[in-house]
Structures are given as structure tokens and as C-alpha cells.
Write an enzyme that holds these catalytic residues in place. Structure first.
Site, PDB file in Angstrom:
ATOM      1  N   ASP A   1       0.851  -1.199   0.000  1.00 14.45           N
ATOM      2  CA  ASP A   1       0.000   0.000   0.000  1.00 14.45           C
ATOM      3  C   ASP A   1       0.884   1.246   0.000  1.00 14.45           C
ATOM      4  OD1 ASP A   1       1.067  -0.104   2.508  1.00 14.45           O
ATOM      5  OD2 ASP A   1      -0.822  -0.363   3.562  1.00 14.45           O
ATOM      6  N   ASP A   2       0.325   2.381   0.350  1.00 16.33           N
ATOM      7  CA  ASP A   2       1.101   3.619   0.301  1.00 16.33           C
ATOM      8  C   ASP A   2       1.767   3.938   1.630  1.00 16.33           C
ATOM      9  OD1 ASP A   2       0.661   4.098  -2.368  1.00 16.33           O
ATOM     10  OD2 ASP A   2      -1.323   4.931  -1.964  1.00 16.33           O
TER      11      ASP A   2
END
Ligand code: WTA
Length: 767
Positions: A638-639
Site C-alpha cells: 500500500d502507500d
């Protein structure tokens, strides 16, 4: 064992050809066992002055010993890795990823190989002789693990008998829903039971005669400043603070924010809250006033416990000043600020009526304080962590299940016994400082080292000086620190006696095999098993981890699930994958210390962790499973970026950057970093009328420092008059990651970009 035959053949082929090619170029002689080749290749060579090709696994540690400024090693079994000890980057890649690359390209491109620590093909497992005191071998682990997942209530019920329960829990004490399609997500452990974590950490040991054993061994910032606190002394200090909290209106369930340096008062403050059922929220001392304010507000703290300041190396951190600034933004919420006067940083401003001195107020409090017995699911703490939106998440853990996992993992993973001297280098501002500096070691009656300073202050030998001074038996640290210490040179390690060390641990990010080998060979002299523990703020405790001496350990592999944990590898459709392969790492059922909710936002809890794959807790990490069933963590999908083992959400940094009046848009991605693991790379588009200047770059970095903290400051600012976007306006981060990594030859399909020319402009504009 090599698993992938074609990779092996290829690696051997490349190996031979590279040796030849580089050897012709360099005309160097080959020492026994490995082939160092020093050659400068035009402009490129300035960045990679030394090559070393290894012919066997045994060669790997060699290049860290050569004292050479940098090197590239090719392991014929699997990996091509480049390690620049003096530089800023480190690379590792699987050989077969290069398989179609012509040799010329390969030789010219090593600096562009991606570091996918943990993602490489396994090296030979290392067998370090160690007899675990509870598990005689792998088959015993297998049997106990099976029981733990087939009969979780029974297994954990038995484990729970090691602790004091004021009121016994029911036999069938566990229930859960892990599937959003079936309704609200919930998890309950030890239903009907009442206990207290602080009682189990302190009183229980005092009652069995351990009161005079050391509990906290405090080592100050300056060598020679230290303090030993026995279990009885910690108990007395905890009771005084607990009484003060009660006298100031804090009762069961109230939130208390703690913003302290690494003094013994920090774990003491946590234990004092737990004693009276208050919910602590420790805010890492590196967070800025804005970050502090948003956390204090979100957890609704009534009291803040802080200090005048703290020392990190030569630098004084004015914590109280940061609190004053932060609280000005949330006025009216906090009624009392308890300030510990740190003699090293004595001065601070004062708000009459709100601020009181720790030393003055606590001296008059009784050293006894009745325990508040709480239900198993009573909240213990919230701890804020980064996610993929700008707003940090208040991870909530509860009492009974957390206690069980903290105590049991510490006991098994570090084979910790009462009286052991154990050192976890983490700060209590992060989850590791909660579970493995405070609660886990104290639940086991050990002595936990609390280190205030910086591991390289006053010199690079400080860690080893502390190991020698306290005769540390278990050392638990982060790969980022290991890499920094490798760079300092072996002489700093070997200067000190490390014979007390028995087990070495790592946490926070994948450890690259080179760092693993150095830790094993140089630090542990080949004697100490390494436990590469995988877990998260959300999991509360280790979920995938080696157990020392129970099975041989391949470098860089988190290996097998801890008791009660059922990891699965999923494909993007959420289907469970069997056997060897790669996929998303999720967990199938509740374990005692799973986070119960995000404070004040159960909907976000479900969306973040349980919506992506229905029926599972999603970790946000990728994994590779080998054919022996071992898990290798391949990093976040994910980020979220892992900088020096600190979790940072790119969205948070972007939100801070766009606060600058000149910034129109910001996009942050992770880049490889030789020491920090990952660094932050920010693309910035300015508003009309603002000029792209170096001064503005500094302002942008400063705004992140002031909104989040110095540890989240971007390493690189890349001016981006245009960002690569799809026609619907979505930023294509994949493209930004490739440009940041100088891998534009691998950009892939850019036909969906609204304006493909943006990419060339960005490459031309690279700082
Ligand atoms: C990463 C820290 C590989 C992972 C305890 C996870 C690891 C994130 C390891 C959680 C490991 C932690 N090998 N990666 N042994 N341990 N991670 O919440 O990406 O600060 O999701 O908790 O660190 O970071 P957090």
C-alpha cells in the site's frame, strides 16, 4: 538449496561470463573463494568503484570485512546484490529477474537493480546451535502450533494460567467475526475474566520474591549516567503516579497522553495508567507540535505527561515547548500537564493552573495504590500509526489478549527467563517499545534496558559498550541500525566483549541477507540465533517469527507463524494460494492481540483491514512462501513507507507539503536507501507565480518537519511542473516510483497517460 533450476543455471552462466568480462577489464587476480574486481567503468564507475563476485555463500560476509568502500556481489545460487557501504544505495535482486538482460546491460545497470530485501531466493538456512528452554525441536513446535489453531480457547486458556486473573475467565472464552459479509467485525478473548496488566508485570513478581531484582536498567544519553530500578522501586514509582492521576480526576477508561524522552519515567507512566485502567497513548518524542495536537485531540486526553526536554546525542529536544505549542491548538481539552524536570534540559515555559512538576507532586503520593481489576476486553492503549490516508489511525489494544501475546511471544521468541538482561533499542513511542521494551520483558521478570541516547553517540561503539556493560543476553534492534553500524566498521564491535549475547533479534523491515550475515558473524560471532520477527502495530505482538534453535534460519526470512496465528497467502481475488509462490499476506482468524478497533472509527477499521479480502485480516504486506512453507516478507503493497523502521503514510507527507502556500500538488513515493531501508521522494508542482528555488525546497522540507516530525522529512524534492496522470486525473504512482528509482526503461505501458510528454519532462528535470 536452490529451488529454481533455471535461475541457478542462469546465475551460474552470468556468474561465469561476468567474471570473465570484468576480469578482462580489470586484470585482477582472484583471491581464494571470491573474486574481487576493481575497475572503473566510465562515468558510471564513480558510483560503483569496486565489484566483488562471490562463488559461495561463505563469501557473502567477506565483503563487509574487506573495508572496501563499496562492492557488488553475485551469489551464484540466487542473488545479485550490490552493497555500497560508503554510498547511499543498496541493491539486491533475484538473478532470474535479469534473465533476459544482455551482459552489457547487466554490467552497466547494477545500480538500478531494485532492492527487494526479503524477496530474493533463499540462501542456505543457517543452523546456529541453541537449546530452547521450552521447545525441544521443530516437531514439538508443529504439534503445539496445530493445537493453538484447532483449539484456540484451550491453548490460550492454558497459556493464561501463567498470569494472575482476579476473576477466572470462562472455559469457552473466545468469539469473533472476521468476515464483513456476516456483520460487524469483533474479537473477544478471555470473556468473563478480570485482570490487570501492571499487577502481572510488577506485583506478581514481587510476591514471588523477585522484588529486589532489576526491572529497568536505565542508560542515559551520556556514558556514565545510569540508574538501576528494581521491581519494588518501579512498583513504588508506578503507584505514586497512579495515585496522582486518580487525585487529578483520571479514572478507568480515561485517556492520558504521554510525551516523554526515553527515561525510566516513560515505561513507569504507561504502567501507572494500566494500573488504574486508564488508557495511555504514547506519542513518539520525534513528533511535532501539530502531530501531537491531532493525537491528543483524537484520543481525547485529559492529562499530558511530559518532560522539560530530552537529550539525543548532543541535541536537546524541548519537549515541553512542543507540548505548549500543540496544546494551544486544542485549547480547553487538557486540564493538567505533568512535567518531569529533566536536569539535562531544565528550562521551560509555564502555564499556571495547568502545569505541575512531576518531582513536586509525586513525592507526597503514597507508594501503594490499589489495583483496578479490569475486564479482559478493557482498553489498554491507543497508539497512532500511519495508513494510506492523511489521518493517522488510533490502533486500540485491550488488556487480556494483549497481555497473553506480549508475555508469550517474549518468552518463546527471546527464550526470556526471569533475571535475564534484555535490551530492545526501540523507543516507547512505537509499538516495539510497548510490547518488547515494557510489557513483554516485565511480564517475564527480566531486566529491560532503557536507553535514552543515540546508538552512535558519542561514537559508533555505544551499542556494544552497553552490551558489555550490562552483559546483555538478548539484543533486539532494527535492520536500519545494523546497516548504519556495518558502515562504521567491525572494529567498533570487536573492541567490546559480546560473550553475554545469546539471541539477536530484528524487527521493523525486511533485513537484507548481507546485514543478517554481519549481525550473525561479526556481532554474534556465529553463536547466536537471529530472530527476524514480523509483526505490526496492529498485530500487537510477533505473528511470524523464528524461534531460536528450533529450526535452521535462512537469512532474511521471518519464517513460521507464532502460536495461534494462521497466515495465508492470497491472490488479488482474495483466493488462498497453496504451496510456494507470492501473494498478499493476510491472517485467517483472530489471535489474542489483534487490534480491536481504530479509536472512534470502527468503520475505517473494517474498511482498512477486513474489506480488501473478505474473511481475512489484511496486513498490507506482500509475502513469498517457499516450498518449506516459510514466509518471506516482501514489503508493503500500500502507500505506507518504512523509513528506518518508522511507518510513514505517503498521504500524510503529501498533506503536509500541500500546506505550503506555494505548493499546488505533491506526490510522495518510496525509494531505496542503503541505511534507512526506504527514503521519501517527493514530486512537487508549484502554483502559478511561484519559482522553483532551492530556498523553496528547504521550506517544503521544513513544513513536513513541523507538521509531522524530522524523521518524515523528504530525502529528495523533485520539481514536477506536471505529474503523470490518467485521463480521469489519477496520479500514476507506478510511473513516479520508476522515475525515482532511475528505472525509466521499465516504465511499462504509459499509453493511458493524459499527457505522455510529462514523463520525459520529469526525467529531464531529475535533481
Ligand atoms: C514491516 C513494527 C519485514 C512490515 C513492529 C509491517 C517487517 C510494518 C518486519 C509494521 C520484518 C515489520 N520483516 N517487514 N521482520 N517487521 N515489518 O506498525 O511492512 O511500525 O507491515 O510495527 O513493518 O510497522 P509497525
Amino acid at each position: 538449496m536452490v529451488e529454481n533450476k533455471s535461475a541457478q543455471r542462469y546465475a551460474e552462466g552470468v556468474h561465469g561470463t561476468m567474471v570473465l568480462a570484468l576480469h578482462c577489464l580489470a586484470r585482477l587476480t582472484l583471491p581464494k573463494g571470491c573474486i574481487p574486481l576493481q575497475q572503473r567503468f566510465g562515468a558510471f564507475s564513480k558510483r560503483l568503484p569496486l565489484f566483488m563476485l562471490c562463488t559461495s555463500a561463505q563469501c557473502l560476509p567477506l565483503h563487509t570485512r574487506t573495508g572496501s568502500p563499496s562492492c557488488l556481489s553475485l551469489h551464484p545460487h540466487c542473488a545479485l546484490s550490490a552493497h555500497r557501504t560508503a554510498g547511499t544505495r543498496s541493491f539486491l535482486s533475484r538473478a532470474w529477474e535479469l534473465s533476459e538482460q544482455p551482459l552489457k546491460k547487466l554490467v552497466r545497470r547494477p545500480l538500478r537493480l531494485r532492492l527487494e530485501a526479503g524477496a530474493h531466493e533463499p540462501m542456505e538456512p543457517v543452523s546456529t546451535p541453541y537449546q530452547h528452554s521450552l521447545l525441544k525441536d521443530r516437531s514439538q513446535y508443529d504439534a503445539e502450533w496445530r493445537r493453538s489453531v484447532e483449539d484456540p480457547a484451550g491453548f490460550w486458556g492454558d497459556m493464561a494460567s501463567n498470569y494472575h486473573w482476579e476473576q477466572q475467565f470462562e472455559t469457552n472464552h473466545q468469539s469473533e467475526n472476521f468476515d464483513v459479509r456476516k456483520g460487524k467485525i469483533f474479537q473477544k478473548w478471555f470473556r468473563g475474566g478480570k485482570t490487570n496488566l501492571t499487577y502481572n508485570c510488577l506485583d506478581r513478581h514481587i510476591e514471588r520474591g523477585l522484588g529486589d531484582s532489576p526491572a529497568l536498567l536505565w542508560e542515559g544519553n551520556e556514558p556514565g549516567t545510569d540508574k538501576v530500578l528494581t521491581y519494588k522501586q518501579v512498583h513504588a514509582a508506578v503507584c505514586q503516579l497512579a495515585n496522582w492521576l486518580k487525585a487529578n480526576g483520571i479514572t478507568k477508561g480515561d485517556a492520558v497522553a504521554i510525551y516523554l524522552p526515553m527515561l525510566p519515567e516513560l515505561p513507569i507512566a504507561m504502567l501507572a495508567c494500566a494500573r488504574i485502567g486508564a488508557v495511555h497513548s504514547v506519542i513518539f518524542g520525534g513528533f511535532s507540535s501539530d502531530a501531537l495536537a491531532s493525537r491528543v485531540k483524537n484520543c481525547e486526553a485529559k492529562v499530558v505527561i511530559t518532560a522539560t526536554g530530552g537529550m539525543r546525542g548532543k541535541k536537546a529536544i524541548p519537549l515541553k515547548r512542543i507540548v505548549d505549542k500543540g496544546l494551544a491548538k486544542v485549547s480547553g481539552l487538557v486540564s493538567k500537564v505533568l512535567v518531569y524536570k529533566n536536569p539535562d534540559v531544565p528550562e521551560c515555559d509555564w502555564t499556571d493552573g495547568r502545569d505541575v512538576w512531576w518531582q513536586d507532586e509525586l513525592a507526597s503520593q503514597s507508594t501503594d495504590c490499589a489495583v483496578e481489576w479490569v475486564e479482559s476486553e478493557h482498553p489498554l492503549f491507543t497508539l497512532y500509526t500511519s495508513g494510506s490516508t492523511g489521518q493517522p489511525k488510533g490502533v486500540l489494544h485491550t488488556t487480556g489478549g494483549y497481555m497473553l501475546m506480549a508475555g508469550t511471544t517474549t518468552r518463546y521468541v527471546f527464550d526470556l527467563q526471569p533475571g535475564d538482561v534484555y535490551w530492545c533499542t526501540a523507543d516507547c513511542g512505537w509499538i516495539t517499545g510497548h510490547t518488547y521494551l515494557t510489557y513483554g520483558p516485565l511480564l517475564n521478570g527480566a531486566a529491560s534496558v532503557v536507553f535514552e541516547g543515540q546508538p552512535t553517540y558519542p561514537d559508533a561503539g555505544r551499542v556494544w559498550a552497553i552490551v558489555q556493560k550490562y552483559k546483555v543476553k538478548q539484543l533486539y534492534t532494527a535492520p536500519t541500525l545494523i546497516r548504519a553500524l556495518i558502515n562504521a566498521g567491525d572494529q567498533w564491535v570487536t573492541k567490546y566483549d559480546r560473550s553475554s549475547l545469546a539471541i539477536l533479534g530484528t524487527v521493523g523491515e525486511p533485513i537484507n541477507p548481507i546485514a543478517w550475515q554481519w549481525y550473525h558473524e561479526v556481532v554474534g560471532e556465529g553463536r547466536c540465533p537471529i530472530v527476524d520477527t514480523y509483526w505490526q502495530t496492529e498485530t500487537g505482538a510477533h505473528i511470524i517469527t523464528p524461534l531460536p534453535g528450533v529450526w535452521p534460519q535462512p537469512p532474511g526470512c521471518a519464517s513460521l507463524p507464532f502460536f495461534g496465528v494462521q497466515p495465508v497467502m492470497l491472490n488479488e481475488k482474495g483466493e488462498e494460494l497453496q504451496g510456494a509462490g507470492e501473494g498478499f499476506l493476510a491472517v485467517k482468524a483472530s489471535w489474542p492481540s489483534t487490534l480491536r478497533t481504530l479509536f472512534g472509527d470502527h468503520a475505517r477499521y473494517e474498511t482498512t483491514y477486513f474489506q480488501p479480502f473478505k474473511g481475512y485480516y489484511f496486513t498490507g504486506d506482500g509475502t513469498r512462501r517457499d516450498k518449506e512453507g516459510r514466509y518471506w516478507i516482501t514489503g508493503r503493497v500500500d502507500d505506507v513507507i518504512n523509513v528506518s523502521g518508522h511507518r510513514i503514510g505517503t498521504a500524510e507527507v503529501e498533506a503536509a507539503l500541500t500546506e505550503h502556500p506555494g505548493c499546488s500538488e505533491a506526490a510522495v513515493v518510496g525509494i531505496e536507501h542503503a541505511v534507512k531501508g526506504q527514503g521519501l521522494y517527493a514530486y512537487i508542482t508549484l502554483k502559478e507565480g511561484h519559482e522553483y528555488t532551492d530556498a523553496l525546497k528547504k521550506e517544503l522540507v521544513n513544513i513536513v518537519r513541523s507538521q509531522i516530525g524530522a524523521f518524515a522529512a523528504p530525502d529528495v524534492i523533485h520539481w514536477a511542473p506536471g505529474l503523470p496522470k490518467t485521463r480521469s486525473g489519477k496520479i500514476m504512482r507506478r510511473v513516479l516510483r520508476k522515475i525515482a528509482a532511475k528505472e525509466e526503461s521499465e516504465l511499462g505501458d504509459t499509453s493511458t497517460l493524459a499527457d505522455p510528454a510529462v514523463v520525459d519532462a520529469l526525467i529531464a528535470n531529475r535533481p
